[in-house]
Design a protein around this motif. Structure first.
Motif, PDB file in Angstrom:
ATOM      1  N   PHE A  29      -6.179 -12.733  -3.712  1.00 16.32           N
ATOM      2  CA  PHE A  29      -6.690 -13.699  -2.731  1.00 16.32           C
ATOM      3  C   PHE A  29      -6.155 -13.389  -1.340  1.00 16.32           C
ATOM      4  N   ARG A  30      -4.838 -13.190  -1.253  1.00 15.31           N
ATOM      5  CA  ARG A  30      -4.239 -12.898   0.056  1.00 15.31           C
ATOM      6  C   ARG A  30      -4.728 -11.560   0.605  1.00 15.31           C
ATOM      7  N   SER A  31      -4.887 -10.587  -0.281  1.00  8.12           N
ATOM      8  CA  SER A  31      -5.325  -9.258   0.166  1.00  8.12           C
ATOM      9  C   SER A  31      -6.718  -9.317   0.767  1.00  8.12           C
ATOM     10  N   ILE A  32      -7.624 -10.042   0.126  1.00 10.04           N
ATOM     11  CA  ILE A  32      -8.989 -10.164   0.640  1.00 10.04           C
ATOM     12  C   ILE A  32      -8.981 -10.838   2.008  1.00 10.04           C
ATOM     13  N   ILE A  33      -8.201 -11.914   2.126  1.00  9.89           N
ATOM     14  CA  ILE A  33      -8.123 -12.627   3.404  1.00  9.89           C
ATOM     15  C   ILE A  33      -7.551 -11.720   4.489  1.00  9.89           C
ATOM     16  N   LYS A  71      -9.178 -10.241   7.910  1.00 12.51           N
ATOM     17  CA  LYS A  71      -8.561 -10.565   9.202  1.00 12.51           C
ATOM     18  C   LYS A  71      -8.279  -9.309  10.016  1.00 12.51           C
ATOM     19  N   GLN A  72      -7.813  -8.254   9.359  1.00 17.70           N
ATOM     20  CA  GLN A  72      -7.364  -7.069  10.089  1.00 17.70           C
ATOM     21  C   GLN A  72      -8.416  -5.968  10.164  1.00 17.70           C
ATOM     22  N   LEU A  73      -9.630  -6.248   9.682  1.00 17.60           N
ATOM     23  CA  LEU A  73     -10.670  -5.228   9.670  1.00 17.60           C
ATOM     24  C   LEU A  73     -10.922  -4.603  11.046  1.00 17.60           C
ATOM     25  N   PRO A  74     -10.868  -5.399  12.157  1.00 13.01           N
ATOM     26  CA  PRO A  74     -11.129  -4.780  13.466  1.00 13.01           C
ATOM     27  C   PRO A  74     -10.116  -3.710  13.863  1.00 13.01           C
ATOM     28  N   ARG A  75      -8.920  -3.737  13.265  1.00 19.68           N
ATOM     29  CA  ARG A  75      -7.893  -2.795  13.714  1.00 19.68           C
ATOM     30  C   ARG A  75      -7.728  -1.593  12.781  1.00 19.68           C
ATOM     31  N   ILE A  76      -8.658  -1.397  11.844  1.00 18.85           N
ATOM     32  CA  ILE A  76      -8.547  -0.275  10.936  1.00 18.85           C
ATOM     33  C   ILE A  76      -8.629   1.032  11.711  1.00 18.85           C
ATOM     34  N   LYS A  77      -7.785   1.973  11.344  1.00 20.98           N
ATOM     35  CA  LYS A  77      -7.729   3.247  12.058  1.00 20.98           C
ATOM     36  C   LYS A  77      -8.805   4.193  11.531  1.00 20.98           C
ATOM     37  N   SER A  78      -9.452   4.874  12.452  1.00 19.43           N
ATOM     38  CA  SER A  78     -10.578   5.728  12.082  1.00 19.43           C
ATOM     39  C   SER A  78     -10.150   6.924  11.240  1.00 19.43           C
ATOM     40  N   GLU A  79      -8.865   7.318  11.342  1.00 21.96           N
ATOM     41  CA  GLU A  79      -8.441   8.498  10.587  1.00 21.96           C
ATOM     42  C   GLU A  79      -8.036   8.146   9.157  1.00 21.96           C
ATOM     43  N   THR A  80      -8.135   6.870   8.792  1.00 26.24           N
ATOM     44  CA  THR A  80      -7.699   6.431   7.478  1.00 26.24           C
ATOM     45  C   THR A  80      -8.901   6.051   6.621  1.00 26.24           C
ATOM     46  N   SER A  81      -8.889   6.476   5.353  1.00 27.20           N
ATOM     47  CA  SER A  81      -9.959   6.053   4.454  1.00 27.20           C
ATOM     48  C   SER A  81      -9.836   4.559   4.206  1.00 27.20           C
ATOM     49  N   GLU A 124     -10.218   2.785   1.447  1.00 21.69           N
ATOM     50  CA  GLU A 124      -9.433   2.438   0.259  1.00 21.69           C
ATOM     51  C   GLU A 124      -7.949   2.625   0.510  1.00 21.69           C
ATOM     52  N   THR A 125      -7.581   3.657   1.250  1.00 19.30           N
ATOM     53  CA  THR A 125      -6.166   3.864   1.571  1.00 19.30           C
ATOM     54  C   THR A 125      -5.643   2.724   2.430  1.00 19.30           C
ATOM     55  N   TRP A 126      -6.443   2.337   3.407  1.00 17.42           N
ATOM     56  CA  TRP A 126      -6.034   1.242   4.303  1.00 17.42           C
ATOM     57  C   TRP A 126      -5.887  -0.054   3.513  1.00 17.42           C
ATOM     58  N   VAL A 127      -6.841  -0.356   2.631  1.00 15.83           N
ATOM     59  CA  VAL A 127      -6.763  -1.570   1.814  1.00 15.83           C
ATOM     60  C   VAL A 127      -5.543  -1.504   0.894  1.00 15.83           C
ATOM     61  N   THR A 128      -5.292  -0.330   0.329  1.00 15.09           N
ATOM     62  CA  THR A 128      -4.135  -0.167  -0.571  1.00 15.09           C
ATOM     63  C   THR A 128      -2.830  -0.441   0.167  1.00 15.09           C
ATOM     64  N   SER A 129      -2.751  -0.030   1.425  1.00 13.77           N
ATOM     65  CA  SER A 129      -1.523  -0.279   2.196  1.00 13.77           C
ATOM     66  C   SER A 129      -1.292  -1.782   2.375  1.00 13.77           C
ATOM     67  N   ILE A 130      -2.361  -2.524   2.630  1.00  9.59           N
ATOM     68  CA  ILE A 130      -2.251  -3.986   2.752  1.00  9.59           C
ATOM     69  C   ILE A 130      -1.875  -4.592   1.403  1.00  9.59           C
ATOM     70  N   GLU A 155      -0.284  13.394  -1.210  1.00  9.77           N
ATOM     71  CA  GLU A 155      -0.394  13.273   0.250  1.00  9.77           C
ATOM     72  C   GLU A 155      -0.728  11.835   0.643  1.00  9.77           C
ATOM     73  N   GLU A 156      -1.645  11.249  -0.125  1.00 11.69           N
ATOM     74  CA  GLU A 156      -2.041   9.870   0.164  1.00 11.69           C
ATOM     75  C   GLU A 156      -0.903   8.907  -0.130  1.00 11.69           C
ATOM     76  N   ALA A 157      -0.207   9.133  -1.240  1.00 11.89           N
ATOM     77  CA  ALA A 157       0.924   8.270  -1.600  1.00 11.89           C
ATOM     78  C   ALA A 157       2.020   8.364  -0.546  1.00 11.89           C
ATOM     79  N   ALA A 158       2.298   9.579  -0.067  1.00 10.44           N
ATOM     80  CA  ALA A 158       3.313   9.755   0.980  1.00 10.44           C
ATOM     81  C   ALA A 158       2.907   9.024   2.248  1.00 10.44           C
ATOM     82  N   TYR A 159       1.634   9.093   2.566  1.00 11.64           N
ATOM     83  CA  TYR A 159       1.128   8.400   3.758  1.00 11.64           C
ATOM     84  C   TYR A 159       1.306   6.883   3.623  1.00 11.64           C
ATOM     85  N   LEU A 160       0.961   6.348   2.439  1.00 13.48           N
ATOM     86  CA  LEU A 160       1.073   4.906   2.226  1.00 13.48           C
ATOM     87  C   LEU A 160       2.523   4.430   2.275  1.00 13.48           C
TER      88      LEU A 160
END
Length: 686
Positions: free
Chosen positions: A52-56, A60-70, A72-78, A130-135
């Motif tokens: 529930f919190r992750s979806i919210i 909320k933070q969708l406008p600030r997603i970085k273009s160089e990040t996939s 799913e990776t960005w969602v996983t970090s949250i 590589e993705e895990a290290a990034y996260l």
């Protein structure tokens, strides 16, 4: 190495459709995220809260997603960040049902947090190193070190005896060697050494055994079913949140405090003085609430302005304290007769939020002010306020970025005269501000009082008197195994014979833990300027309680339907079952009057040509007010006139997707209900 860039085409529909689209995305990826959540948390309610919190937060933070990040990776970090926030709370009583809890999950719990995260992301969620290290914000070499130490620690739990440690200089090569990613020359050197070193042979063999055991268990976890009704519960919570927002948008907002003054007297006393100048500008402020803050020297006029595509946004003032940061603004459309408002999380964010703001609590939602005289004056000007996170520093500069505005429209059919313009949606643009702000002091009072609600202990910890709100912090005991409080609301808070009401969206969970057997919450009430409390009276309004009450009903198609049974002092019937693709079942809960519950938690178990099936559910119900009057949800409902409504589910239509699944059992886990309260707790501070 940074993960692959996001596909802008795939993210565009998510951004446009909002939280529903984000929920749908999580629905598609629920299995892998559920398993990842299980590595941090061991209780069903925690994992539901995690989703529930992750979806919210993603919304909320969708406008600030970085273009160089996939994406799913960005969602996983949250998702991981919220996992960490919740992982300290291990005392919830609703356990996740999983056979493998005694093996890999239990073993993972023995690891250090960094080791567990590295192992879980790499071997359980199955993402690249590589993705895990990034996260995890570590180098690739550091990640390999964490994987090595994590597997060595797992070996102590999963392997009997005390295996050899081997030669330390070769430890760093184990993972690359076993995963066949090692350079040929290094591989030959290692194999030569192993051939002559008995300790390294044993060490590498047991290391490999643990890796294989873990991978096999991870494969088994792919069969770990997300509990029936899990995503439905989250969707219902999201719908409830949206419903409250819509209701609040329609509710009349009480006018702010009106402070009368004898203008001529102050002109005579303070003419041409700095005090008069400050008071003069305070009184000339149209917004009565802001005028009050300015008069009390709790903020200053800013009048910062930015324009984009003919729409001007003016930041009039900011009032900050330990509770929140209130931003008063004005939006003017110079091209057309449109009125726009700011909505937190929808195209508005603080670029330096992590540097200057605290994330212990959440901003308060303030709906559109439809009743304000100033907002009914001009068709192209709107004045409002928005809450941001509280400052973590005494002062600083807020870098506020706005990329979209919510469109309002005048509507004579609505009793408030306004509604959100669903057709026009958002006005996009770019407005940037650097806002200087100073945090105003708050006063905290320790409370030491305990009571019981529905037999469950409730403890009061703290009263915070801040310029923007009065905050009551309290805890709910979670030791009971069969009964728990999910939500507690208050009618009012009385301090020194002055009563203040709570905000509709002023209650939130606190990421603080006084005791592992208690969950912390806080509720915002209207501010009480300058009061020194001698006695506090807390009046309860309602409580939402969940009960664990498991019962299994065997289903026999040969007896035909409907079939009835007793549960929670009520008669429940299974009206119809149709075998097919999908299999459907209709369950009736009976009359809402005198019923012990409002909704049920259940699952349908069955047999089919294979075991891969999923369940979805639709419900119907009625709204019942405090006096027992029912309102049909299919007809227009006068929400503003209903006193403390309760929603009773009356029937469920369940679809079991699979190859002609034959329902064999209806497994009931428990039920929910809301109770009205009028108890008053007195707390002395003398």
């Amino acid at each position: 190495m940074i993960p692959a860039k996001m596909d802008p085409i795939s993210i565009t529909p998510i951004a446009e459709k909002g939280v529903d689209s984000i929920f749908d995305w999580f629905e598609q990826h629920k299995q892998s995220f559920y398993i990842l959540g299980c590595t941090y948390l061991s209780h069903q309610q925690q994992i539901e809260e995690l989703f529930f919190r992750s979806i919210i937060k993603v919304h909320k933070q969708l406008p600030r997603i970085k273009s160089e990040t996939s994406f799913e990776t960005w969602v996983t970090s949250i998702f991981i960040h919220i996992c960490r926030e919740l992982s300290d709370n291990h005392s919830l009583q609703v356990s996740v049902e999983r056979e493998s809890r005694q093996d890999i999950f239990k073993a993972l719990d023995q690891l250090k947090l960094e080791e567990k995260e590295a192992v879980a992301l790499t071997y359980i969620k199955g993402i690249s190193k590589e993705e895990a290290a990034y996260l995890l914000q570590v180098s690739l070499e550091k990640l390999k070190e964490l994987l090595f130490s994590g597997i060595r620690s797992l070996r102590k739990v999963l392997v009997d005896g005390t295996p050899s440690e081997g030669c330390k200089e070769y430890h760093k090569d184990y993972i690359d060697y076993l995963e066949r990613t090692m350079d040929r020359s290094k591989k030959i050197d290692l194999e030569k050494h192993i051939y002559h070193c008995q300790d390294c042979q044993e060490d590498l063999a047991t290391f490999q055994d643990v890796m294989l055991t873990m991978l096999n268990l991870a494969e088994k976890m792919e069969d770990l079913h997300v509990p029936s009704g899990f995503m439905e519960n989250i969707k219902a919570r999201l719908a409830e949140k949206e419903k409250h927002r819509q209701l609040k948008n329609k509710k009349r907002i009480r006018k702010g405090l009106i402070f009368a003054g004898v203008f001529a007297i102050f002109i005579g006393l303070e003419f041409f003085t700095e005090v008069f100048s400050n008071r003069y500008y305070s009184w000339t402020e149209e917004n009565q609430e802001l005028r009050t803050y300015l008069e009390k020297d709790l903020g200053e006029r800013l009048n910062l302005e930015a324009e984009s595509d003919g729409v001007k946004i003016k930041i009039k003032s900011v009032i900050a304290d330990d509770v929140q940061t209130l931003v008063f603004y004005q939006i003017e459309d110079t091209n057309e007769d449109n009125q726009f408002m700011l909505n937190y999380g929808d195209g508005l964010f603080v670029e330096n939020e992590q540097e200057i703001m605290s994330s212990v609590t959440y901003p308060t939602y303030y709906p559109p002010d439809f009743e304000s005289e100033v907002n009914n004056k001009e068709k192209n000007v709107y004045q409002g306020k928005i809450s941001l996170l509280p400052l973590s520093k005494d002062n600083g500069t807020i870098k506020l970025k706005i990329t979209s505005l919510l469109n309002l429209i005048q509507d004579s059919s609505d009793q408030n005269g306004f509604r959100i313009n669903e057709n026009l949606g958002y006005k996009t643009g770019e407005w940037n501000f650097e806002i200087p702000v100073t945090k105003q002091p708050s006063i905290e009072y320790a409370l030491d009082e305990e009571t019981k609600v529905e037999g469950i202990p409730v403890r009061f910890y703290k009263l915070i008197m801040a310029p923007t709100a009065t905050v009551l912090q309290y805890g709910i005991n979670i030791e009971q195994q069969v009964k728990r409080i999910d939500n507690l609301t208050f009618a009012n808070l009385e301090v020194n014979n002055k009563k203040v009401k709570p905000g509709m969206y002023g209650s939130s969970f606190l990421d603080l833990q006084q005791d592992m057997n208690w969950y912390m919450f806080q509720t915002h009430f209207s501010p009480l300027f300058g009061e020194k409390p001698k006695e506090v009276k807390v009046q309860f309004e309602s409580v939402y309680v969940s009960f664990d009450d498991q019962k299994t009903i065997e289903l026999d198609a040969s007896k035909g339907y409907s079939q009835t049974f007793e549960y929670a002092d009520s008669t429940i019937s299974i009206d119809k079952v149709e075998i097919g693709q999908p299999t459907t079942a209709v369950i009736s809960l009976g009359d809402s009057k005198n019923r012990a519950f409002q909704s049920l938690h259940f699952n349908i178990e069955g047999e089919g040509e294979n075991q891969n099936w999923s369940m979805e559910m639709e419900s119907e119900g009625v709204l019942v007010d405090k006096n027992g009057v029912e309102y049909d949800m299919n007809n227009p409902i006068p929400h503003e006139e209903i006193e403390q409504p309760r929603y009773f589910e009356t029937s469920y239509r369940v679809k079991v997707h699979g190859d002609k699944v034959i329902p064999k059992r209806l497994v009931l886990f428990g039920y929910n209900k809301m109770e009205y309260l009028d108890d008053v707790v007195k707390i002395s501070l003398e």
